[in-house]
Design an enzyme around this catalytic site. Structure first.
Site, short mmCIF file in Angstrom:
data_model
loop_
_atom_site.label_atom_id
_atom_site.label_comp_id
_atom_site.label_asym_id
_atom_site.label_seq_id
_atom_site.Cartn_x
_atom_site.Cartn_y
_atom_site.Cartn_z
N LYS A 290 0.27 4.19 12.11
CA LYS A 290 1.04 3.73 11.10
C LYS A 290 0.02 2.87 10.12
CE LYS A 290 4.84 0.61 9.69
NZ LYS A 290 5.06 -0.81 9.87
N CYS B 241 -1.27 -16.77 18.28
CA CYS B 241 -0.26 -16.31 17.88
C CYS B 241 0.98 -17.01 17.20
CB CYS B 241 0.35 -15.11 18.53
SG CYS B 241 -0.90 -13.93 18.89
N LYS C 191 -2.71 -3.16 7.38
CA LYS C 191 -4.05 -3.75 6.92
C LYS C 191 -4.78 -4.23 8.04
CE LYS C 191 -5.43 -7.61 3.98
NZ LYS C 191 -5.35 -8.98 4.60
N CYS D 298 1.75 -17.49 23.27
CA CYS D 298 0.27 -17.83 22.68
C CYS D 298 0.15 -18.73 21.78
CB CYS D 298 -0.11 -16.25 22.25
SG CYS D 298 -2.04 -16.33 21.69
N HIS E 105 -5.43 -11.63 21.42
CA HIS E 105 -6.43 -12.85 21.69
C HIS E 105 -7.26 -12.70 22.86
CE1 HIS E 105 -4.07 -14.43 18.34
NE2 HIS E 105 -5.20 -14.55 17.76
N CYS F 128 -2.58 -12.38 26.19
CA CYS F 128 -2.20 -12.24 24.93
C CYS F 128 -2.80 -10.86 24.23
CB CYS F 128 -2.60 -13.30 23.82
SG CYS F 128 -2.43 -12.81 22.10
N HIS G 145 0.79 -1.38 0.03
CA HIS G 145 0.05 0.10 -0.22
C HIS G 145 0.78 1.27 -0.02
CE1 HIS G 145 0.89 0.06 4.42
NE2 HIS G 145 0.57 -1.03 4.59
N HIS H 157 4.21 1.24 2.08
CA HIS H 157 5.23 0.71 1.18
C HIS H 157 5.77 1.42 0.06
CE1 HIS H 157 2.90 -2.77 2.89
NE2 HIS H 157 3.92 -3.32 2.86
ZN LIG Z 1 -2.24 -14.36 20.55
#
Ligand SMILES: [Zn+2]
Length: 501
Positions: free
Chosen positions: A300, A129, A303, A126, A150, A147, A18, A21
Site C-alpha cells: 500500500k 509511539c 509516506k 510504547c 522502535h 515495539c 498522493h 488518496h
Molecule cells: Zn514504538
C-alpha cells in the site's frame, strides 16, 4: 427526486494527499457525477480528520498550533481535489464547530443510555509511539514484547478510560452483516463476520487522557479526557448532513448513504460504526463500498514506506485531470490489490484515450468540417450498429449501478471503438456525400462522450461544445434524436506518450 449521498473517508492531513488518496476520492467523484447525470439529487462529502496525537505532534514539530497546521492542510487538500476536478458538495473538517458540538452531544447521549462506562485499561505501551500494543501487534525479542517500530521493550501501563460497550452489539452486528446487503463486495462482509466469530468483540476505549492527547474534542462531562479520534471521525458522516440540527435533511440523505472506504478501515466502518449508529438509534448505512489497495512496489502506498506516487507526477505525465482520472478508474479494483505500473497505465492511456476515443473525435471532426462544412443533419442509422450501441449502453448502466467503474470506462471506450470500425468500413472520405456515415459516427461519439463524462468531465464537455450537443442523462440521450450537428472544431484531446522500452 431520488437522493444519493456518497462519502469518502476523511483523510488524516499529516501529509499532502498522493495517488492512493486520489484513487478513493476520484472513485467517489466518478460515482457522484454518474448519479447526477442520471438525475439524482447528489450530496458528495469529503474532508479531513484533524484531531489526535499525530496531528498534535506534526504541528508541534513545525512550530505551529494544530489549528494553524490543519487550516493550511485543508487548503492543500482542496487544491489537490480541484486539480483533479473533484466536485464535492461539502468539505468537512472535524474541527468545524458544528461537528464538535454534534460529537459531544452524541457522546453524552450514548453515555446516558449506559453504553459508555469508565474502567481501568491495562496493556503494553510504547512511550515513543504513545500507543498500546496487543498480542499479535508487537514483536518478541528474547521472549519480551517490543515495539515493532522502535524495537524498544514495551512497558506495562494502567490507566482509567471510557469504554464503549461494543460487546453488547454482537447479535445485532451478526444479524445486520448476515442478512442485509450493506457491505459490497460481499466477501468483505464475510471477512468481518469470521473475525467476529473467531475473536469476539471487546469493549472499545473511546477516550484518551488529556495529559497525553489534548488535541481533540473534550469528553463533555469529564475535562480530563478527550474523545478518541475514531469516534470523532466516524460521526462526520452524520454531522455533515445535519444530525441533531436539521432532522429533515438528515433523514433525507441518510436514507441513501454510500460510504466509500479502503479495505484497511473495514472493521471501523462496519463493527464500530454500525454499533455507534445503533447506540444512537440510527439505521446502518445503505452501502459500504470497499476497495482493495492501489499498491506500489507490492505494498500500500504510504509516506513512511517511501513508495508514494504523487498526484503532480501523474498530472505531468498524462497532461490532464481527465486522463489521470480515467486511468485510475480503469485499474480500479474492489476485490484485489492493483499494482501501479507506469508501463501498464501508459499503454491504457495510449490505446484507449489517445488511439481510440481521441483519434475518433479528431478524424470525425476533420472529416465533418471538410465534407459538409461541419453541418450534419439527422439520418437513420444502420440497425446493426444501433443495436450494438444500445447493448453497450445497457452494459454500462449495469456496471455503473454496481459501482464497477473499470468496466464502465471500458464499455465507454468500446463505443468509440465501434465508431472507428464503422469509419474504417464505410470510408466516408471516399464519398461525395457521406452525411449518413458522418451522422452515424457522430452518434457514436456523442454516446461515448456522455458515458465517459463521469471519468473525463472536462473533455466530455469540450467535445460536446465542439460538436454541438449536450452531455445529458444517457437513458434520455436517445439515438437519432439530434436534428443537426454543428462541428466547429476537431480537437486533439490526448497526445500519445512514448512508451518505455
Ligand atoms: Zn514504538
Amino acid at each position: 427526486m431520488n437522493v444519493f449521498y456518497i462519502t469518502t473517508p476523511i483523510y488524516y492531513p499529516n501529509a499532502p494527499p498522493h495517488v492512493g488518496h486520489a484513487y478513493t476520492t476520484v472513485f467517489a467523484d466518478t460515482l457522484a457525477r454518474y448519479k447526477r447525470l442520471m438525475g439524482y439529487n447528489v450530496l458528495f462529502l469529503t474532508g479531513n480528520d484533524e484531531h489526535g496525537l499525530k496531528i498534535q505532534k506534526v504541528a508541534e514539530k513545525q512550530g505551529k498550533t494544530p489549528k494553524e497546521f490543519t487550516d493550511e492542510m485543508a487548503e492543500v487538500f482542496k487544491n489537490y481535489w480541484r486539480s483533479l476536478d473533484v466536485n464535492y458538495d461539502h468539505f468537512i473538517r472535524t474541527t468545524d464547530e458544528y461537528h464538535e458540538k454534534t460529537v459531544s452531544e452524541a457522546f453524552s447521549y450514548i453515555y446516558k443510555k449506559g453504553l459508555i462506562y469508565k474502567a481501568k485499561y491495562a496493556g503494553l505501551y510504547c512511550v515513543d509511539c504513545e500507543k498500546y500494543y496487543s498480542p499479535g501487534e508487537y514483536v518478541e525479542i528474547e521472549g519480551k514484547p517490543h515495539c515493532p517500530l522502535h524495537n524498544k521493550p514495551l512497558e506495562y501501563m494502567e490507566e482509567e478510560t471510557y469504554y464503549f460497550k461494543l460487546s453488547d452489539f454482537k447479535d445485532y452486528l451478526l444479524d445486520v452483516l448476515n442478512n442485509r446487503e450493506i457491505v459490497y463486495p460481499r466477501s468483505y462482509a464475510e471477512e468481518v463476520l469470521s473475525k467476529i466469530n473467531k475473536e469476539g468483540l471487546r469493549d472499545l476505549s473511546i477516550a484518551r487522557p488529556v495529559e497525553r492527547v489534548w488535541w481533540g474534542i473534550p469528553v463533555p462531562f469529564d475535562k480530563n479526557y478527550v474523545i478518541y479520534v475514531w469516534f470523532d471521525a466516524l460521526l462526520n458522516y452524520i454531522s455533515a448532513i445535519g444530525y441533531l440540527n436539521d432532522n429533515e435533511k438528515f433523514s433525507k440523505y441518510w436514507s441513501n448513504v454510500h460510504h466509500v472506504i479502503g479495505k484497511d478501515i473495514l472493521w471501523f466502518h462496519t463493527v464500530v460504526w454500525f454499533s455507534i449508529l445503533k447506540a444512537l438509534d440510527i439505521d446502518p448505512p445503505r452501502k459500504v463500498i470497499v476497495h482493495a489497495f492501489l499498491t506500489s512496489k507490492g505494498t500500500k502506498m504510504s509516506k513512511s514506506v517511501g513508495n508514494v506516487i504523487s498526484i503532480e507526477e501523474m498530472l505531468d505525465r498524462y497532461g490532464s485531470p481527465d486522463a489521470v482520472r480515467y486511468v485510475l478508474m480503469r485499474i480500479f479494483n474492489m476485490d484485489k490489490d492493483s499494482e501501479f505500473d507506469f508501463e501498464l497505465v501508459d499503454s491504457i492511456y495510449n490505446s484507449e484515450l489517445a488511439d481510440t476515443y481521441g483519434n475518433l473525435v479528431r478524424r470525425a471532426g476533420v472529416l465533418a468540417q471538410k465534407k459538409t462544412d461541419g453541418k450534419i443533419y439527422r439520418r437513420n442509422i444502420d440497425s446493426k450498429i444501433k443495436d450494438e450501441l444500445e447493448n453497450k449502453l445497457n452494459a454500462y448502466i449495469d456496471a455503473m449501478e454496481n459501482f464497477e467503474v473499470a468496466r464502465g470506462a471500458s464499455l465507454a471506450i468500446d463505443v468509440a471503438r465501434l465508431g472507428n470500425q464503422y469509419l474504417n468500413e464505410t470510408k466516408p472520405w471516399e464519398k461525395k456525400d457521406p452525411s449518413k456515415e458522418l451522422y452515424t459516427v457522430l452518434e457514436t461519439i456523442r454516446l461515448a462522450t456522455i458515458l465517459l463524462y463521469p471519468f473525463t468531465p472536462r473533455i466530455s464537455n469540450l467535445v460536446a461544445k465542439a460538436f454541438g450537443f449536450t452531455v445529458e442523462n444517457p437513458l434520455k440521450a436517445t439515438l437519432e434524436s439530434i436534428e443537426r450537428y454543428n462541428v466547429t472544431n476537431a480537437p486533439i484531446l490526448y497526445k500519445k506518450i512514448s512508451l518505455k522500452k
